[in-house]
Write an enzyme that holds these catalytic residues in place. Sequence first.
Site, PDB file in Angstrom:
ATOM      1  N   TYR A  60       0.848  -1.189   0.000  1.00 46.33           N
ATOM      2  CA  TYR A  60       0.000   0.000   0.000  1.00 46.33           C
ATOM      3  C   TYR A  60       0.887   1.243   0.000  1.00 46.33           C
ATOM      4  O   TYR A  60       1.465   1.616   1.013  1.00 46.33           O
ATOM      5  CB  TYR A  60      -0.937   0.022   1.206  1.00 46.33           C
ATOM      6  CG  TYR A  60      -1.902  -1.134   1.291  1.00 46.33           C
ATOM      7  CD1 TYR A  60      -2.200  -1.910   0.176  1.00 46.33           C
ATOM      8  CD2 TYR A  60      -2.528  -1.457   2.495  1.00 46.33           C
ATOM      9  CE1 TYR A  60      -3.086  -2.976   0.262  1.00 46.33           C
ATOM     10  CE2 TYR A  60      -3.417  -2.514   2.585  1.00 46.33           C
ATOM     11  CZ  TYR A  60      -3.683  -3.280   1.466  1.00 46.33           C
ATOM     12  OH  TYR A  60      -4.563  -4.336   1.563  1.00 46.33           O
ATOM     13  N   SER A 207     -13.193  -5.368   1.699  1.00 48.42           N
ATOM     14  CA  SER A 207     -14.178  -4.750   0.794  1.00 48.42           C
ATOM     15  C   SER A 207     -15.601  -5.228   1.087  1.00 48.42           C
ATOM     16  O   SER A 207     -16.337  -5.609   0.181  1.00 48.42           O
ATOM     17  CB  SER A 207     -13.820  -5.022  -0.669  1.00 48.42           C
ATOM     18  OG  SER A 207     -12.586  -4.437  -1.006  1.00 48.42           O
ATOM     19  N   PRO A 208     -16.024  -5.214   2.373  1.00 45.76           N
ATOM     20  CA  PRO A 208     -17.378  -5.684   2.695  1.00 45.76           C
ATOM     21  C   PRO A 208     -18.466  -4.758   2.161  1.00 45.76           C
ATOM     22  O   PRO A 208     -19.638  -5.136   2.138  1.00 45.76           O
ATOM     23  CB  PRO A 208     -17.384  -5.722   4.226  1.00 45.76           C
ATOM     24  CG  PRO A 208     -16.387  -4.680   4.626  1.00 45.76           C
ATOM     25  CD  PRO A 208     -15.311  -4.741   3.579  1.00 45.76           C
ATOM     26  N   LEU A 209     -18.054  -3.560   1.724  1.00 40.62           N
ATOM     27  CA  LEU A 209     -19.009  -2.615   1.144  1.00 40.62           C
ATOM     28  C   LEU A 209     -18.841  -2.520  -0.377  1.00 40.62           C
ATOM     29  O   LEU A 209     -19.225  -1.519  -0.990  1.00 40.62           O
ATOM     30  CB  LEU A 209     -18.839  -1.229   1.793  1.00 40.62           C
ATOM     31  CG  LEU A 209     -19.099  -1.212   3.307  1.00 40.62           C
ATOM     32  CD1 LEU A 209     -18.780   0.145   3.899  1.00 40.62           C
ATOM     33  CD2 LEU A 209     -20.546  -1.595   3.603  1.00 40.62           C
ATOM     34  N   GLY A 210     -18.277  -3.582  -0.968  1.00 40.17           N
ATOM     35  CA  GLY A 210     -18.140  -3.596  -2.425  1.00 40.17           C
ATOM     36  C   GLY A 210     -17.301  -2.439  -2.942  1.00 40.17           C
ATOM     37  O   GLY A 210     -17.639  -1.820  -3.936  1.00 40.17           O
ATOM     38  N   ARG A 211     -16.182  -2.174  -2.222  1.00 41.61           N
ATOM     39  CA  ARG A 211     -15.281  -1.064  -2.577  1.00 41.61           C
ATOM     40  C   ARG A 211     -16.030   0.268  -2.642  1.00 41.61           C
ATOM     41  O   ARG A 211     -15.711   1.144  -3.441  1.00 41.61           O
ATOM     42  CB  ARG A 211     -14.554  -1.340  -3.893  1.00 41.61           C
ATOM     43  CG  ARG A 211     -13.703  -2.598  -3.856  1.00 41.61           C
ATOM     44  CD  ARG A 211     -12.824  -2.720  -5.082  1.00 41.61           C
ATOM     45  NE  ARG A 211     -12.060  -3.964  -5.056  1.00 41.61           N
ATOM     46  CZ  ARG A 211     -10.909  -4.157  -4.418  1.00 41.61           C
ATOM     47  NH1 ARG A 211     -10.380  -3.174  -3.730  1.00 41.61           N
ATOM     48  NH2 ARG A 211     -10.287  -5.324  -4.454  1.00 41.61           N
ATOM     49  N   GLY A 212     -17.055   0.397  -1.812  1.00 37.68           N
ATOM     50  CA  GLY A 212     -17.818   1.644  -1.723  1.00 37.68           C
ATOM     51  C   GLY A 212     -19.107   1.661  -2.513  1.00 37.68           C
ATOM     52  O   GLY A 212     -19.971   2.505  -2.273  1.00 37.68           O
ATOM     53  N   SER A 215     -22.230   1.527  -0.600  1.00 40.67           N
ATOM     54  CA  SER A 215     -22.467   2.740   0.187  1.00 40.67           C
ATOM     55  C   SER A 215     -23.052   3.856  -0.665  1.00 40.67           C
ATOM     56  O   SER A 215     -23.964   4.557  -0.247  1.00 40.67           O
ATOM     57  CB  SER A 215     -21.153   3.243   0.806  1.00 40.67           C
ATOM     58  OG  SER A 215     -20.532   2.247   1.572  1.00 40.67           O
TER      59      SER A 215
END
Length: 339
Positions: A60, A207-212, A215
Amino acid sequence: MSKVRRMKLGSQGFEVSVQGLGCMGMSAYYGPPKPEEDMIALIHHAIDSGVTFLDTSDVYGPHTNEVLLGKALKGGWRDKVELATKFGGKWSTGGKPEICGDPAYVRECCEASLKRLDIDCIDLYYQHRIDTKVPTEITMGELKKLVEEGKIKYIGLSEASASTIRRAHAVHPITAVQLEWSLWSRDVEEDIVPTCRELGIGIVAYSPLGRGFLSYGPAMVEKFTPQDFRKMLPRFWPENVAHNKTIFERVSEIAARKGCTSAQLALSWVHHQGDDVCPIPGTTKTENLDQNIGALSVKLLPEDMAELETLASADAVKGERYTSGFLTWKDSETPALSF
């Protein structure tokens, strides 16, 4: 705000907050790096709120995210957290990602991460991607030595196939497997999740939010900066976004009914997968962190889970998770160990 509860991750006694913090986006890949002092303040706010399981990697930046965490953990903060970092990915001179699991490289990476993080021991050290040229037993042998030397406490794998997990676990217990798991990434449920559960290995969902996307939906895609690597990912290509927005819309409808945001609903769904699952949503904003913690209070009934899983079935999403060139568990087989 109530403190985030704790959980045992894996079978070796490692205890973490039930929700972690993915730190990648603070330094890389999702647009330009964010101001250092703001990110340190965010990390401290997370820790004070009970989110103590911090996730980074040497790739990263590269390296800059570990340096950031090293600065954030000065002055007594180190003892309050469970720190995970990773090795295995590097950029070739041509700028393409390469994977390396050679023992000398494993050790070199560990020593370098310890220095950047300015710590004596890494709590959880993952192999970030599997080197398909090196038997996993060879890589694991070196990681086992690092445990024995007190340089790392626990070993993890990321994006590993079920057979790789089994072979690695036979050399030294694997504490956690990190994998992409969300309402729009569910293919791990067939083979990898059951394997982890059979072996008593904890599951860390990135990525539990689908990479945003879960959201913000399609509106997010229009705001990508030139440096945002999500533009390369097939799911965010215009022709696929047009299809995938239906999932976001349906999730948003259910969330409105439940009195929460779409992000909280999606995150709650991951939490409801089991007490061996720890999602690590990333964010660079305090209000989003607080909202993510709020997902822990969202209760889903069996009929809510069924409704969500019907609209987000494994084949409902259009587009692969990655383009070719990014190794995933689907191609993480390593050669057999020869004597």
